[in-house]
Design an enzyme around this catalytic site. Structure first.
Site, PDB file in Angstrom:
ATOM      1  N   HIS A  56      10.085  21.835 -82.736  1.00 56.40           N
ATOM      2  CA  HIS A  56      10.446  22.741 -83.588  1.00 56.40           C
ATOM      3  C   HIS A  56      10.976  23.890 -82.979  1.00 56.40           C
ATOM      4  O   HIS A  56      10.596  24.441 -82.218  1.00 56.40           O
ATOM      5  CB  HIS A  56       9.123  22.974 -84.640  1.00 56.40           C
ATOM      6  CG  HIS A  56       9.235  23.670 -85.895  1.00 56.40           C
ATOM      7  ND1 HIS A  56       9.150  24.977 -85.952  1.00 56.40           N
ATOM      8  CD2 HIS A  56       9.247  23.164 -87.143  1.00 56.40           C
ATOM      9  CE1 HIS A  56       9.253  25.254 -87.270  1.00 56.40           C
ATOM     10  NE2 HIS A  56       9.411  23.924 -88.037  1.00 56.40           N
TER      11      HIS A  56
ATOM     12  N   ASP B 153       2.211  22.728 -79.115  1.00 53.21           N
ATOM     13  CA  ASP B 153       2.262  22.823 -80.404  1.00 53.21           C
ATOM     14  C   ASP B 153       1.579  21.833 -81.358  1.00 53.21           C
ATOM     15  O   ASP B 153       2.235  20.543 -81.304  1.00 53.21           O
ATOM     16  CB  ASP B 153       3.860  22.996 -80.797  1.00 53.21           C
ATOM     17  CG  ASP B 153       3.913  23.082 -82.402  1.00 53.21           C
ATOM     18  OD1 ASP B 153       3.161  23.054 -83.143  1.00 53.21           O
ATOM     19  OD2 ASP B 153       5.245  23.045 -82.917  1.00 53.21           O
TER      20      ASP B 153
ATOM     21  N   GLN C 209       1.668  19.797 -86.233  1.00 58.81           N
ATOM     22  CA  GLN C 209       1.748  18.263 -86.901  1.00 58.81           C
ATOM     23  C   GLN C 209       0.705  17.280 -86.506  1.00 58.81           C
ATOM     24  O   GLN C 209       0.874  16.149 -87.257  1.00 58.81           O
ATOM     25  CB  GLN C 209       3.418  18.156 -86.559  1.00 58.81           C
ATOM     26  CG  GLN C 209       4.214  17.500 -87.574  1.00 58.81           C
ATOM     27  CD  GLN C 209       4.282  18.010 -88.854  1.00 58.81           C
ATOM     28  OE1 GLN C 209       3.573  17.854 -89.999  1.00 58.81           O
ATOM     29  NE2 GLN C 209       5.285  19.120 -89.057  1.00 58.81           N
TER      30      GLN C 209
ATOM     31  N   LYS D  73      -0.810  23.059 -93.356  1.00 61.43           N
ATOM     32  CA  LYS D  73      -0.103  21.543 -93.094  1.00 61.43           C
ATOM     33  C   LYS D  73      -1.676  20.692 -93.117  1.00 61.43           C
ATOM     34  O   LYS D  73      -1.245  19.526 -92.995  1.00 61.43           O
ATOM     35  CB  LYS D  73       0.407  21.544 -91.693  1.00 61.43           C
ATOM     36  CG  LYS D  73       1.699  22.037 -91.671  1.00 61.43           C
ATOM     37  CD  LYS D  73       2.525  21.704 -90.633  1.00 61.43           C
ATOM     38  CE  LYS D  73       3.587  22.643 -90.186  1.00 61.43           C
ATOM     39  NZ  LYS D  73       4.653  22.523 -91.137  1.00 61.43           N
TER      40      LYS D  73
ATOM     41  N   CYS E   9      14.152  22.231 -88.711  1.00 65.30           N
ATOM     42  CA  CYS E   9      14.110  23.253 -87.855  1.00 65.30           C
ATOM     43  C   CYS E   9      14.009  22.798 -86.509  1.00 65.30           C
ATOM     44  O   CYS E   9      13.133  23.173 -85.652  1.00 65.30           O
ATOM     45  CB  CYS E   9      12.735  24.363 -88.163  1.00 65.30           C
ATOM     46  SG  CYS E   9      12.587  24.989 -89.686  1.00 65.30           S
TER      47      CYS E   9
HETATM   48  N1  7TS Z   1       5.436  23.250 -84.898  1.00 67.29           N
HETATM   49  C1  7TS Z   1       5.758  22.015 -85.857  1.00 67.29           C
HETATM   50  C2  7TS Z   1       5.791  20.898 -85.020  1.00 67.29           C
HETATM   51  C3  7TS Z   1       5.839  22.179 -87.294  1.00 67.29           C
HETATM   52  O1  7TS Z   1       6.185  20.956 -87.687  1.00 67.29           O
HETATM   53  C4  7TS Z   1       6.006  23.530 -87.733  1.00 67.29           C
HETATM   54  C5  7TS Z   1       6.454  23.659 -89.251  1.00 67.29           C
HETATM   55  C6  7TS Z   1       5.679  24.774 -87.280  1.00 67.29           C
HETATM   56  C7  7TS Z   1       5.492  24.267 -85.611  1.00 67.29           C
HETATM   57  C8  7TS Z   1       5.461  25.944 -87.524  1.00 67.29           C
HETATM   58  O2  7TS Z   1       4.616  25.951 -88.350  1.00 67.29           O
HETATM   59  P1  7TS Z   1       4.356  27.162 -89.450  1.00 67.29           P
HETATM   60  O3  7TS Z   1       3.187  26.900 -90.496  1.00 67.29           O
HETATM   61  O4  7TS Z   1       4.399  28.407 -88.566  1.00 67.29           O
HETATM   62  O5  7TS Z   1       5.553  27.341 -90.371  1.00 67.29           O
HETATM   63  N2  7TS Z   1       7.370  22.589 -89.862  1.00 67.29           N
HETATM   64  C9  7TS Z   1       7.929  22.379 -90.799  1.00 67.29           C
HETATM   65  C10 7TS Z   1       8.489  21.317 -91.113  1.00 67.29           C
HETATM   66  O6  7TS Z   1       8.675  20.292 -90.809  1.00 67.29           O
HETATM   67  N3  7TS Z   1       9.061  21.450 -92.473  1.00 67.29           N
HETATM   68  O7  7TS Z   1       8.561  22.853 -92.774  1.00 67.29           O
HETATM   69  C11 7TS Z   1       8.053  23.196 -92.306  1.00 67.29           C
END
Ligand code: 7TS
Length: 414
Positions: free
Chosen positions: A129, A207, A210, A233, A372
């Site tokens: 990501h 990371d 997910q 999430k 992303c």
């Molecule tokens: N890493 C992964 C694998 C992700 O899917 C996301 C967000 C992030 C980091 C960042 O997370 P955040 O909470 O800081 O935004 N992924 C997504 C997505 O797949 N669609 O919208 C956000």
């Protein structure tokens, strides 16, 4: 742990916890297939936050009065829950951040700026990501370090045999990988990467944004140095996430954000830093959100992470089976046994955004775009995909509606 009939997840029962499914449009609840972007919130989490705001709210770590003590206890109890959730050796290793993004930036800046230089190499993956890819690319650039990505094969899995060639490009200092790809659902061999990194004296940054909502996480088994997660999430509120890091490393690192609470003493001559985890929590944190995060941890543990993983596996198998019957649908990513509850696809001759629009008319919520993960899109040779993603409340009927909607998109626009 084997999933027995008693521990099997009952998505129909859990749906009753989510008011969003009570709302009917044309007689039907939303088929919410976008949990990878953000999950829906159960009333247990919302009730906890409301109760906290109504009965225990004050700023944390500051007041001696009872409300402030209750607020601090609520906030620190949530930290303990997150620490237990990732199997941290100590609660002090858990830092509340705004998100997984902020957690990953914290490591890239606070560790990377002081530990990288010319001749060093940061290794990421083509599946990252942007929140794991871009901070490392940027900090590598700032420090003069090299930056390489582990490529993927046709099924969207990391080609570990490329590591030999990669390591010839510099002294490997960091390996950064997600545990589950947000676009393909690929479950990555993070434990193996950590071993490879450690053999070279590098750190492993995971990371788990997910992965954490969908399968058990154990930082000690993964043997990594840092791990990032986001509350939103996993049924918790947005605005809060967590970084777990090894105590020795966190202690040796410079702070990331500067300001209130993260100091021990301040004078014109010199400022010293607070102990862990406060050194990395400058300013008023997202207090009620952290408490909600703790309630979300309780919720997913109660549902059972093994049961969640199995439930999503069954849904992925069902989805890929159905989509496999449609020659005009391309799916991306590994077979169900090696992926989490995410399916990326395209419909021949129809732009993914148009597919998502037609699906919305059918009450099916999916995401279309690059998710992303632009480097991954380049590798797949597409600009975008349609992505369906599952969670505790996802049911087979929603996948049938997805498939019906794809037929409509193909017949009206294809
Ligand atoms: N890493 C992964 C694998 C992700 O899917 C996301 C967000 C992030 C980091 C960042 O997370 P955040 O909470 O800081 O935004 N992924 C997504 C997505 O797949 N669609 O919208 C956000």
């Amino acid at each position: 742990m084997a999933v027995t009939p008693e521990t099997k997840l009952d998505a129909h029962r859990l749906r009753a916890d989510f008011a969003v499914f009570d709302e009917l449009v044309n007689g039907r609840a939303v088929a919410f297939l976008d949990s990878a972007a953000s999950a829906q919130k159960p009333r247990q989490v919302l009730d906890t936050m409301r109760d906290f705001y109504e009965h225990s709210y004050a700023n944390v770590h500051r007041g001696v009065y009872r409300l402030a003590e209750r607020a601090t206890t609520g906030y620190e109890t949530a930290r303990g829950k997150v620490a237990g959730f990732v199997n941290a050796r100590s609660e002090r290793e858990v830092i509340f951040t705004r998100s997984a993004t902020e957690a990953l930036n914290l490591v890239a800046y606070a560790w990377g700026l002081d530990n990288l230089g010319p001749g060093d190499l940061v290794v990421v993956t083509d599946l990252e990501h942007h929140s794991s890819f871009v901070p490392w690319q940027y900090v590598a650039g700032r420090t003069g370090a090299g930056f390489k990505a582990i490529p993927i094969d046709e099924s969207g899995e990391l080609q570990l045999d490329a590591l030999d060639e990669i390591e010839r490009q510099g002294t490997v200092k960091v390996v950064a990988s997600n545990l589950v790809s947000n676009t393909l659902g690929t479950v990555n061999p993070v434990r193996e990467l950590a071993t490879w990194a450690h053999e070279r004296g590098a750190i492993m940054v995971v990371d788990a944004a997910q992965a954490a909502p969908h399968r058990p996480i154990d930082v000690q088994t993964l043997d990594c140095e840092f791990l990032a997660i986001s509350s939103h999430k996993m049924c918790g509120p947005s605005g809060v996430g967590a970084l777990w890091g090894r105590k020795e490393l966190l202690e040796s690192m410079a702070p990331f954000n500067l300001g209130g609470e993260m100091i021990r003493s301040v004078s014109t001559e010199r400022t010293t830093w607070n102990e862990l985890p406060y050194k990395f929590e400058a300013g008023t944190p997202a207090i009620a959100e952290a408490v909600g995060f703790g309630a979300a941890v309780d919720y997913v543990l109660e549902a059972g992470l093994e049961a969640i993983a199995q439930h999503e596996h069954d849904l992925v198998e069902y989805t890929l089976g159905k989509l496999g019957e449609l020659p005009w649908v391309t799916t991306y990513g590994p077979p169900p046994d090696r992926r989490a509850g995410i399916v990326s696809l395209n419909v021949d001759g129809v732009h993914p955004h148009d597919v998502a629009q037609v699906l919305d008319w059918e009450g099916v919520a999916v995401r279309a775009g690059h998710h992303c993960t632009q480097p991954l899109m380049t590798k797949l040779g597409v600009a975008a995909t349609v992505r369906a993603s599952f969670y505790v409340y996802s049911i087979q009927e929603e996948i049938d509606r997805l498939v019906d909607g794809l037929h409509k998109a193909k017949s009206s626009l294809g």
